[in-house]
Design a protein around this motif. Sequence first.
Motif, PDB file in Angstrom:
ATOM      1  N   THR A  25       0.833  -1.205   0.000  1.00  0.00           N
ATOM      2  CA  THR A  25       0.000   0.000   0.000  1.00  0.00           C
ATOM      3  C   THR A  25       0.866   1.253   0.000  1.00  0.00           C
ATOM      4  N   LEU A  26       1.925   1.242   0.797  1.00  0.00           N
ATOM      5  CA  LEU A  26       2.843   2.391   0.825  1.00  0.00           C
ATOM      6  C   LEU A  26       3.576   2.533  -0.518  1.00  0.00           C
ATOM      7  N   ALA A  27       3.958   1.397  -1.103  1.00  0.00           N
ATOM      8  CA  ALA A  27       4.699   1.427  -2.371  1.00  0.00           C
ATOM      9  C   ALA A  27       3.856   1.989  -3.504  1.00  0.00           C
ATOM     10  N   ALA A  28       2.536   1.863  -3.409  1.00  0.00           N
ATOM     11  CA  ALA A  28       1.667   2.430  -4.439  1.00  0.00           C
ATOM     12  C   ALA A  28       1.705   3.953  -4.417  1.00  0.00           C
ATOM     13  N   LYS A  29       2.033   4.524  -3.259  1.00  0.00           N
ATOM     14  CA  LYS A  29       2.070   5.989  -3.110  1.00  0.00           C
ATOM     15  C   LYS A  29       3.492   6.540  -3.239  1.00  0.00           C
ATOM     16  N   ILE A  30       4.459   5.825  -2.653  1.00  0.00           N
ATOM     17  CA  ILE A  30       5.844   6.313  -2.613  1.00  0.00           C
ATOM     18  C   ILE A  30       6.757   5.211  -3.141  1.00  0.00           C
ATOM     19  N   LYS A  31       7.694   5.579  -4.016  1.00  0.00           N
ATOM     20  CA  LYS A  31       8.629   4.582  -4.554  1.00  0.00           C
ATOM     21  C   LYS A  31       9.889   4.463  -3.696  1.00  0.00           C
ATOM     22  N   CYS A  32      10.231   5.484  -2.966  1.00  0.00           N
ATOM     23  CA  CYS A  32      11.364   5.435  -2.024  1.00  0.00           C
ATOM     24  C   CYS A  32      10.807   5.687  -0.617  1.00  0.00           C
ATOM     25  N   ILE A  33      10.627   4.597   0.136  1.00  0.00           N
ATOM     26  CA  ILE A  33       9.977   4.695   1.446  1.00  0.00           C
ATOM     27  C   ILE A  33      11.053   4.742   2.535  1.00  0.00           C
ATOM     28  N   PRO A  34      11.090   5.796   3.335  1.00  0.00           N
ATOM     29  CA  PRO A  34      12.080   5.862   4.431  1.00  0.00           C
ATOM     30  C   PRO A  34      11.819   4.784   5.482  1.00  0.00           C
ATOM     31  N   TYR A  35      12.903   4.335   6.112  1.00  0.00           N
ATOM     32  CA  TYR A  35      12.786   3.330   7.161  1.00  0.00           C
ATOM     33  C   TYR A  35      11.891   3.815   8.300  1.00  0.00           C
ATOM     34  N   SER A  36      11.981   5.096   8.612  1.00  0.00           N
ATOM     35  CA  SER A  36      11.194   5.622   9.737  1.00  0.00           C
ATOM     36  C   SER A  36       9.699   5.448   9.484  1.00  0.00           C
ATOM     37  N   VAL A  37       9.266   5.689   8.243  1.00  0.00           N
ATOM     38  CA  VAL A  37       7.839   5.520   7.901  1.00  0.00           C
ATOM     39  C   VAL A  37       7.461   4.048   7.997  1.00  0.00           C
ATOM     40  N   LEU A  38       8.321   3.176   7.493  1.00  0.00           N
ATOM     41  CA  LEU A  38       8.027   1.743   7.541  1.00  0.00           C
ATOM     42  C   LEU A  38       7.957   1.238   8.984  1.00  0.00           C
ATOM     43  N   VAL A  58      10.251  -9.751  -0.661  1.00  0.00           N
ATOM     44  CA  VAL A  58      10.891  -9.884  -1.987  1.00  0.00           C
ATOM     45  C   VAL A  58      10.898 -11.348  -2.400  1.00  0.00           C
ATOM     46  N   TYR A  59      11.258 -12.261  -1.495  1.00  0.00           N
ATOM     47  CA  TYR A  59      11.264 -13.685  -1.820  1.00  0.00           C
ATOM     48  C   TYR A  59       9.863 -14.210  -2.105  1.00  0.00           C
ATOM     49  N   ALA A  60       8.855 -13.638  -1.483  1.00  0.00           N
ATOM     50  CA  ALA A  60       7.458 -14.037  -1.727  1.00  0.00           C
ATOM     51  C   ALA A  60       6.907 -13.401  -3.005  1.00  0.00           C
ATOM     52  N   ASP A  61       7.729 -12.607  -3.703  1.00  0.00           N
ATOM     53  CA  ASP A  61       7.351 -11.913  -4.950  1.00  0.00           C
ATOM     54  C   ASP A  61       6.201 -10.930  -4.731  1.00  0.00           C
ATOM     55  N   VAL A  62       6.144 -10.390  -3.506  1.00  0.00           N
ATOM     56  CA  VAL A  62       5.157  -9.362  -3.203  1.00  0.00           C
ATOM     57  C   VAL A  62       5.615  -8.025  -3.769  1.00  0.00           C
ATOM     58  N   LEU A  63       6.928  -7.799  -3.741  1.00  0.00           N
ATOM     59  CA  LEU A  63       7.496  -6.581  -4.310  1.00  0.00           C
ATOM     60  C   LEU A  63       8.906  -6.860  -4.790  1.00  0.00           C
ATOM     61  N   ARG A  64       9.397  -5.951  -5.637  1.00  0.00           N
ATOM     62  CA  ARG A  64      10.788  -5.998  -6.082  1.00  0.00           C
ATOM     63  C   ARG A  64      11.398  -4.644  -5.803  1.00  0.00           C
ATOM     64  N   GLY A  65      12.594  -4.672  -5.262  1.00  0.00           N
ATOM     65  CA  GLY A  65      13.258  -3.415  -4.947  1.00  0.00           C
ATOM     66  C   GLY A  65      14.574  -3.678  -4.249  1.00  0.00           C
ATOM     67  N   SER A  66      15.143  -2.637  -3.648  1.00  0.00           N
ATOM     68  CA  SER A  66      16.422  -2.775  -2.958  1.00  0.00           C
ATOM     69  C   SER A  66      16.401  -1.953  -1.682  1.00  0.00           C
ATOM     70  N   LEU A  67      17.162  -2.434  -0.725  1.00  0.00           N
ATOM     71  CA  LEU A  67      17.305  -1.738   0.550  1.00  0.00           C
ATOM     72  C   LEU A  67      18.531  -0.835   0.472  1.00  0.00           C
ATOM     73  N   ASP A  68      18.314   0.446   0.634  1.00  0.00           N
ATOM     74  CA  ASP A  68      19.407   1.420   0.656  1.00  0.00           C
ATOM     75  C   ASP A  68      19.738   1.697   2.124  1.00  0.00           C
ATOM     76  N   GLN A  69      20.719   0.951   2.649  1.00  0.00           N
ATOM     77  CA  GLN A  69      21.040   1.055   4.076  1.00  0.00           C
ATOM     78  C   GLN A  69      21.732   2.379   4.404  1.00  0.00           C
ATOM     79  N   ARG A  70      22.472   2.920   3.447  1.00  0.00           N
ATOM     80  CA  ARG A  70      23.160   4.187   3.706  1.00  0.00           C
ATOM     81  C   ARG A  70      22.163   5.315   3.929  1.00  0.00           C
ATOM     82  N   ASN A  71      21.135   5.393   3.033  1.00  0.00           N
ATOM     83  CA  ASN A  71      20.132   6.462   3.137  1.00  0.00           C
ATOM     84  C   ASN A  71      18.911   6.044   3.941  1.00  0.00           C
ATOM     85  N   GLN A  72      18.930   4.810   4.475  1.00  0.00           N
ATOM     86  CA  GLN A  72      17.849   4.320   5.335  1.00  0.00           C
ATOM     87  C   GLN A  72      16.489   4.410   4.624  1.00  0.00           C
TER      88      GLN A  72
END
Length: 197
Positions: A25-38, A58-72
């Motif tokens: 639901t969040l991904a439908a609104k924002i493509k880069c979701i901050p960790y704090s919001v999650l 990601v393994y369940a194929d619910v979404l595809r993306g990457s975790l940006d640990q530097r920018n959280q």
Amino acid sequence: IAEAANPPPLTEAQKNKLRHLSVVTLAAKIKCIPYSVLLEQLQLKNVRQLEDLVIEAVYADVLRGSLDQRNQRLEVDYSIGRDIRREELSTITRTLQEWCQGCEVVLSGIEEQVSRANQHKEQQLALKQQIESEVANLKKTIKKTTAAAAAATSQDPEQHLTELREPAPGTNQRQASKKTSKAKGLRGSAKIWSKSN
């Protein structure tokens, strides 16, 4: 969360599934979701739990993306769709209307290009016919002038044309014999010169 009093108690797997759907639901609104919001939306205690949950999604194929640990933040490339709610119908209708308008613009552009191509083709055909008619007129004019010249010299027009194209047979032979005689003369003089030395 709003309906927490109504449903029965949930298992940990069911909670994780709801969290996955919340991320969608969040991904439908924002493509880069901050960790704090999650962390706030999913009610998780630390970043490690959040990253594990996203990796499961990601393994369940619910979404595809990457975790940006530097920018959280979570950068979403793709996510599954959710069930449509009544309040979302107007947004979907507006999006489809915009898409239809875009298709009409593209279609009119293609039709314009096709009409230009057809006009260009017609112009080229007209130019080709004009050139062919000019060539035919030139051929007729040349035949008439050669026939008139042949009549003036009282010759057959076809024979006159062949004479114009090819030189008289005797002239070539005379020029060839002159060249060979000059060459022979030079060779002979060279021999004489060498004997006198």
